[in-house]
Design an enzyme around this catalytic site. Sequence first.
Site, PDB file in Angstrom:
ATOM      1  N   ASN A 164     -50.891  28.972   1.684  1.00  0.00           N
ATOM      2  CA  ASN A 164     -50.099  27.993   0.939  1.00  0.00           C
ATOM      3  C   ASN A 164     -48.844  28.622   0.348  1.00  0.00           C
ATOM      4  O   ASN A 164     -47.767  28.017   0.357  1.00  0.00           O
ATOM      5  CB  ASN A 164     -50.940  27.366  -0.175  1.00  0.00           C
ATOM      6  CG  ASN A 164     -51.916  26.334   0.340  1.00  0.00           C
ATOM      7  OD1 ASN A 164     -51.674  25.678   1.350  1.00  0.00           O
ATOM      8  ND2 ASN A 164     -53.033  26.187  -0.337  1.00  0.00           N
ATOM      9  N   GLU A 168     -60.701  25.012   0.274  1.00  0.00           N
ATOM     10  CA  GLU A 168     -60.798  25.489   1.654  1.00  0.00           C
ATOM     11  C   GLU A 168     -62.241  25.773   2.056  1.00  0.00           C
ATOM     12  O   GLU A 168     -62.491  26.462   3.050  1.00  0.00           O
ATOM     13  CB  GLU A 168     -59.957  26.757   1.832  1.00  0.00           C
ATOM     14  CG  GLU A 168     -60.459  27.968   1.074  1.00  0.00           C
ATOM     15  CD  GLU A 168     -59.993  28.018  -0.373  1.00  0.00           C
ATOM     16  OE1 GLU A 168     -60.075  29.107  -0.973  1.00  0.00           O
ATOM     17  OE2 GLU A 168     -59.565  26.984  -0.910  1.00  0.00           O
ATOM     18  N   ASP A 212     -52.442  22.091   4.588  1.00  0.00           N
ATOM     19  CA  ASP A 212     -53.177  20.853   4.893  1.00  0.00           C
ATOM     20  C   ASP A 212     -53.401  20.713   6.392  1.00  0.00           C
ATOM     21  O   ASP A 212     -54.483  20.291   6.839  1.00  0.00           O
ATOM     22  CB  ASP A 212     -52.408  19.640   4.370  1.00  0.00           C
ATOM     23  CG  ASP A 212     -52.400  19.579   2.853  1.00  0.00           C
ATOM     24  OD1 ASP A 212     -53.191  20.308   2.224  1.00  0.00           O
ATOM     25  OD2 ASP A 212     -51.609  18.788   2.297  1.00  0.00           O
ATOM     26  N   HIS A 272     -47.714  24.057   1.349  1.00  0.00           N
ATOM     27  CA  HIS A 272     -48.936  23.250   1.286  1.00  0.00           C
ATOM     28  C   HIS A 272     -49.075  22.312   2.489  1.00  0.00           C
ATOM     29  O   HIS A 272     -50.198  21.967   2.869  1.00  0.00           O
ATOM     30  CB  HIS A 272     -48.961  22.437  -0.011  1.00  0.00           C
ATOM     31  CG  HIS A 272     -49.209  23.273  -1.228  1.00  0.00           C
ATOM     32  ND1 HIS A 272     -50.473  23.655  -1.619  1.00  0.00           N
ATOM     33  CD2 HIS A 272     -48.360  23.839  -2.124  1.00  0.00           C
ATOM     34  CE1 HIS A 272     -50.399  24.407  -2.712  1.00  0.00           C
ATOM     35  NE2 HIS A 272     -49.130  24.530  -3.045  1.00  0.00           N
ATOM     36  N   ASP A 279     -65.750  29.398   4.390  1.00  0.00           N
ATOM     37  CA  ASP A 279     -64.618  29.503   3.467  1.00  0.00           C
ATOM     38  C   ASP A 279     -63.499  30.277   4.158  1.00  0.00           C
ATOM     39  O   ASP A 279     -63.734  31.372   4.684  1.00  0.00           O
ATOM     40  CB  ASP A 279     -65.044  30.214   2.180  1.00  0.00           C
ATOM     41  CG  ASP A 279     -63.971  30.122   1.108  1.00  0.00           C
ATOM     42  OD1 ASP A 279     -63.992  29.152   0.342  1.00  0.00           O
ATOM     43  OD2 ASP A 279     -63.109  31.014   1.060  1.00  0.00           O
TER      44      ASP A 279
END
Length: 215
Positions: free
Chosen positions: A102, A136, A111, A107, A94
């Site tokens: 973000n 994530e 990504d 974003h 994680d």
Amino acid sequence: FSTARAVQLSLGIAIEPWLQYGLPLVLAFTAVVLALGLADRMLTFRQERDIAQEHAERDWLTGVMNRGGIEHRLDWAILNTRREQLPLSLLFLDLDDFKQVNDHWGHAIGDELLCHLTRLLSQFFPDAMIARFGGEEFALMVPHCPVPVLLKRLEGLRQQLRQQPLSREVPLFVRASFGVIKVGRLSMDEALSEADRQLYQAKNTGRDKIVCQDA
């Protein structure tokens, strides 16, 4: 041939040799063509079904498996490793504070970071089955790899994430937490639950660390 045969029967005309022997041959040929055509269509349907299933088990962003895909394969892998007595490890990963990435970078960069992480996972664990479990969080199923070797690779990955920026244009350094278990005699649900517990132990005790069931 069928029409000619029907006309001859209706008019009471004697059967010609070419029709007598030709009709069965044509019918046999028709049956073969029909069987081949049906077989081809069935093969096409199976291929389309397999492609659809593959797409359904893939994460649209990173291209790795999604949660359903890894769970399906983990169930089979557990049965196989029990039968062959081979090691199987499961790890959860994680990204720490991904929401801040973000919020600060946007974003699109978030990504890009997830795709970058996927490529790194493939480099460090070429034999593993990788899945984006959600957001994530990633899951890796690593067969035939002793735990010490696995932990060494994970530490290399952890250090690279901390020390190597995402790109020259984006000097973004990230940290990650890891939870690792040996599947052993656990069922699929038990393995997922235990790996998740190890991951959250890593996150709740400072983050940016590896917590292993046996270490």
